[in-house]
Design a protein around this motif. Structure first.
Motif, PDB file in Angstrom:
ATOM      1  N   MET A   1      -5.878  47.880  38.650  1.00  0.00           N
ATOM      2  CA  MET A   1      -5.443  49.030  38.067  1.00  0.00           C
ATOM      3  C   MET A   1      -3.979  49.251  38.267  1.00  0.00           C
ATOM      4  O   MET A   1      -3.608  49.166  39.451  1.00  0.00           O
ATOM      5  CB  MET A   1      -6.036  50.207  38.474  1.00  0.00           C
ATOM      6  N   ALA A   2      -3.091  49.251  37.286  1.00  0.00           N
ATOM      7  CA  ALA A   2      -1.866  49.799  37.423  1.00  0.00           C
ATOM      8  C   ALA A   2      -1.457  51.129  37.275  1.00  0.00           C
ATOM      9  O   ALA A   2      -2.093  51.961  36.653  1.00  0.00           O
ATOM     10  CB  ALA A   2      -1.043  49.075  36.250  1.00  0.00           C
ATOM     11  N   ALA A   3      -0.613  51.728  38.203  1.00  0.00           N
ATOM     12  CA  ALA A   3      -0.248  53.107  38.250  1.00  0.00           C
ATOM     13  C   ALA A   3       1.119  53.357  37.648  1.00  0.00           C
ATOM     14  O   ALA A   3       1.918  52.495  37.655  1.00  0.00           O
ATOM     15  CB  ALA A   3      -0.237  53.611  39.814  1.00  0.00           C
ATOM     16  N   ALA A  19       2.366  63.684  40.617  1.00  0.00           N
ATOM     17  CA  ALA A  19       2.873  63.935  41.922  1.00  0.00           C
ATOM     18  C   ALA A  19       1.896  62.940  42.660  1.00  0.00           C
ATOM     19  O   ALA A  19       2.495  62.692  43.853  1.00  0.00           O
ATOM     20  CB  ALA A  19       2.528  65.434  42.311  1.00  0.00           C
ATOM     21  N   THR A  20       0.840  62.860  42.260  1.00  0.00           N
ATOM     22  CA  THR A  20      -0.056  61.777  43.400  1.00  0.00           C
ATOM     23  C   THR A  20      -0.613  60.944  42.465  1.00  0.00           C
ATOM     24  O   THR A  20      -1.197  61.278  41.302  1.00  0.00           O
ATOM     25  CB  THR A  20      -1.173  62.627  44.039  1.00  0.00           C
ATOM     26  N   VAL A  21      -0.845  59.663  42.930  1.00  0.00           N
ATOM     27  CA  VAL A  21      -1.700  58.517  42.208  1.00  0.00           C
ATOM     28  C   VAL A  21      -2.352  57.857  43.139  1.00  0.00           C
ATOM     29  O   VAL A  21      -1.942  57.274  44.105  1.00  0.00           O
ATOM     30  CB  VAL A  21      -0.647  57.814  41.408  1.00  0.00           C
ATOM     31  N   PRO A  22      -3.720  57.786  42.967  1.00  0.00           N
ATOM     32  CA  PRO A  22      -4.445  56.687  44.002  1.00  0.00           C
ATOM     33  C   PRO A  22      -4.307  55.160  43.458  1.00  0.00           C
ATOM     34  O   PRO A  22      -4.170  54.969  42.225  1.00  0.00           O
ATOM     35  CB  PRO A  22      -6.169  56.968  43.543  1.00  0.00           C
ATOM     36  N   VAL A  23      -3.896  54.410  44.682  1.00  0.00           N
ATOM     37  CA  VAL A  23      -3.838  53.113  44.476  1.00  0.00           C
ATOM     38  C   VAL A  23      -4.617  52.345  45.466  1.00  0.00           C
ATOM     39  O   VAL A  23      -4.719  52.973  46.479  1.00  0.00           O
ATOM     40  CB  VAL A  23      -2.296  52.630  44.216  1.00  0.00           C
ATOM     41  N   TRP A  24      -4.878  51.270  45.194  1.00  0.00           N
ATOM     42  CA  TRP A  24      -5.423  50.231  46.141  1.00  0.00           C
ATOM     43  C   TRP A  24      -4.546  48.955  46.254  1.00  0.00           C
ATOM     44  O   TRP A  24      -3.631  48.652  45.536  1.00  0.00           O
ATOM     45  CB  TRP A  24      -6.858  49.883  45.661  1.00  0.00           C
ATOM     46  N   ALA A  25      -4.789  48.478  47.702  1.00  0.00           N
ATOM     47  CA  ALA A  25      -3.937  47.359  47.887  1.00  0.00           C
ATOM     48  C   ALA A  25      -4.249  46.181  46.665  1.00  0.00           C
ATOM     49  O   ALA A  25      -5.308  46.010  46.135  1.00  0.00           O
ATOM     50  CB  ALA A  25      -4.546  46.501  49.193  1.00  0.00           C
ATOM     51  N   GLY A  26      -2.859  45.657  46.261  1.00  0.00           N
ATOM     52  CA  GLY A  26      -3.058  44.763  45.382  1.00  0.00           C
ATOM     53  C   GLY A  26      -2.668  45.418  43.889  1.00  0.00           C
ATOM     54  O   GLY A  26      -2.282  44.684  43.111  1.00  0.00           O
TER      55      GLY A  26
END
Length: 66
Positions: A1-3, A19-26
């Motif tokens: 997933m791209a942010a 203001a906030t974006v959930p992201v995962w490693a990779g």
């Protein structure tokens, strides 16, 4: 997933939209600098030190992917 994040200046206050974006490693993060000054994306570590996501700032009007 791209942010996708935008660095903006509204009424003299620099902010990120969203203001906030959930992201995962990779995950890929795409920043777009919509201000008139360079910005260095990064995070503050728990000890207060700054960790940059990339070696050079994002220049005004430029995108950058991390």
């Amino acid at each position: 997933m791209a942010a996708k994040l935008f660095i903006q200046n509204v009424d003299g206050v620099t902010s990120f939209n969203p203001a906030t974006v959930p992201v995962w490693a990779g995950d890929q993060i795409s920043w777009t600098n919509e201000t008139d000054v360079a910005h260095q994306p990064g995070v503050l570590n728990p000890d207060g030190s700054f960790a940059s996501f990339q070696p050079t700032p994002i220049m005004p009007g430029e995108p950058s992917d991390v």
